[in-house]
Design a protein around this motif. Structure first.
Motif, PDB file in Angstrom:
ATOM      1  N   VAL A 299     -10.060  -0.906 -10.861  1.00 48.67           N
ATOM      2  CA  VAL A 299      -8.924  -1.804 -10.651  1.00 48.67           C
ATOM      3  C   VAL A 299      -8.237  -2.004 -11.993  1.00 48.67           C
ATOM      4  N   TRP A 300      -6.916  -1.893 -12.004  1.00 52.46           N
ATOM      5  CA  TRP A 300      -6.130  -2.051 -13.229  1.00 52.46           C
ATOM      6  C   TRP A 300      -5.355  -3.356 -13.122  1.00 52.46           C
TER       7      TRP A 300
ATOM      8  N   VAL B 122       0.189   3.213  -9.302  1.00 54.63           N
ATOM      9  CA  VAL B 122      -0.916   3.012  -8.358  1.00 54.63           C
ATOM     10  C   VAL B 122      -1.569   4.334  -7.937  1.00 54.63           C
TER      11      VAL B 122
ATOM     12  N   THR C  65       0.842  -1.190   0.000  1.00 53.09           N
ATOM     13  CA  THR C  65       0.000   0.000   0.000  1.00 53.09           C
ATOM     14  C   THR C  65       0.881   1.246   0.000  1.00 53.09           C
TER      15      THR C  65
ATOM     16  N   MET D 198      -0.212  -8.240 -12.375  1.00 53.56           N
ATOM     17  CA  MET D 198      -0.203  -7.210 -11.336  1.00 53.56           C
ATOM     18  C   MET D 198      -1.605  -6.626 -11.216  1.00 53.56           C
ATOM     19  N   LEU D 199      -2.075  -6.513  -9.997  1.00 52.88           N
ATOM     20  CA  LEU D 199      -3.365  -5.887  -9.721  1.00 52.88           C
ATOM     21  C   LEU D 199      -3.114  -4.585  -8.992  1.00 52.88           C
ATOM     22  N   SER D 200      -3.655  -3.496  -9.533  1.00 53.73           N
ATOM     23  CA  SER D 200      -3.417  -2.179  -8.950  1.00 53.73           C
ATOM     24  C   SER D 200      -4.734  -1.457  -8.726  1.00 53.73           C
TER      25      SER D 200
ATOM     26  N   LEU E   2      -7.995   4.828 -12.039  1.00 50.39           N
ATOM     27  CA  LEU E   2      -7.834   4.380 -10.655  1.00 50.39           C
ATOM     28  C   LEU E   2      -8.428   5.393  -9.681  1.00 50.39           C
TER      29      LEU E   2
ATOM     30  N   GLN F 165       6.157   3.115  -9.334  1.00 43.53           N
ATOM     31  CA  GLN F 165       5.688   1.736  -9.427  1.00 43.53           C
ATOM     32  C   GLN F 165       5.359   1.412 -10.891  1.00 43.53           C
TER      33      GLN F 165
ATOM     34  N   GLN G  19      -1.374  -2.439  -4.384  1.00 44.14           N
ATOM     35  CA  GLN G  19      -0.920  -3.293  -5.474  1.00 44.14           C
ATOM     36  C   GLN G  19      -0.483  -4.657  -4.931  1.00 44.14           C
TER      37      GLN G  19
ATOM     38  N   THR H 174       7.057  -6.669 -15.705  1.00 44.66           N
ATOM     39  CA  THR H 174       6.598  -6.393 -14.338  1.00 44.66           C
ATOM     40  C   THR H 174       7.165  -7.431 -13.375  1.00 44.66           C
TER      41      THR H 174
ATOM     42  N   GLY I 142       1.104  -8.579  -6.691  1.00 40.64           N
ATOM     43  CA  GLY I 142       1.474  -9.372  -7.850  1.00 40.64           C
ATOM     44  C   GLY I 142       1.132 -10.833  -7.623  1.00 40.64           C
TER      45      GLY I 142
END
Length: 214
Positions: free
Chosen positions: A126-127, A94, A73, A165-167, A121, A90, A172, A160, A174
């Motif tokens: 969510v990316w 994020v 975070t 990866m979830l942001s 975001l 990052q 975030q 990456t 991985g």
């Protein structure tokens, strides 16, 4: 008919009338008991069904209580609109300063501009990014199915730290596979989260990047 006979007949008639009334009263009480019993059973059945539904499909836990292994975070992110490229610490980004136009949420087959994605975001999206060298086409499709149909961006991004990866704004994680349970947990915790500066603001009506497929 003698007086005694008439009197006896009246008494017998009265007795029969009382017997009929008593039978009617008993029948009425029986019907009421049946209705009451049926209502109690109905309430019990409904209560049982609700209990079963809650057991089989419990309400989601509060977002603050969801623990995600490997989650990072980031706090004190700026959110100014800028007209120049931004170098984010990052990858993928994020949060932070970003373009004035947000990226339309959806599925992209090419990398998307980070400055526009960060604006999405900001709106609570969510990316999800994937390294095309590490994630197969079938896995990309499974990843798409694991994400909500709105307020998500799915796009490739090479190099990456993890294959996927979830942001979200300020968060975030991985993962290696679209089957990882942390994807669902991350979405539950951060999709349309109040951590974002403007959750619920539009994720359509912005700009499309090249390669949008859905």
């Amino acid at each position: 008919m003698s007086g005694n006979t008439a009197k006896q007949a009246r008494q017998e008639a009265a007795a029969r009338l009382e017997a009929v009334k008593a039978a009617q009263a008993r029948a009425s009480r029986k019907r009421k008991l049946l209705w009451a019993g049926g209502g109690t059973v109905a309430v019990a059945v409904v209560g049982s069904l609700v209990a079963v539904a809650l057991i089989n499909d419990p309400p989601p836990p509060p977002a603050a209580s969801i623990q995600i292994a490997g989650l990072q975070t980031f706090e004190n992110l700026t959110s100014k609109h800028v007209a120049t490229p931004v170098t984010y610490p990052q990858s993928p980004a994020v949060g932070g300063d970003h373009a004035s136009a947000w990226l339309n949420c959806g599925v992209y087959s090419q990398p998307v501009p980070a400055e526009n994605a960060v604006h999405a975001l900001e709106h609570g999206a969510v990316w999800a990014t994937y390294d095309p060298a590490a994630v197969s086409g079938a896995e990309v499709e499974n990843l798409r199915k694991a994400l909500p149909g709105t307020y998500t961006v799915l796009s490739p991004l090479a190099g990456t730290a993890s294959p996927i990866m979830l942001s979200a704004w300020g968060a975030q994680v991985g993962v290696d596979s679209p089957a990882d349970e942390r994807i669902k947990a991350f979405v539950s915790k951060f999709w349309q989260s109040s951590n974002a500066p403007e959750p619920g603001a539009a994720c359509t009506g912005g700009i499309n990047a090249p390669g949008r497929t859905a």
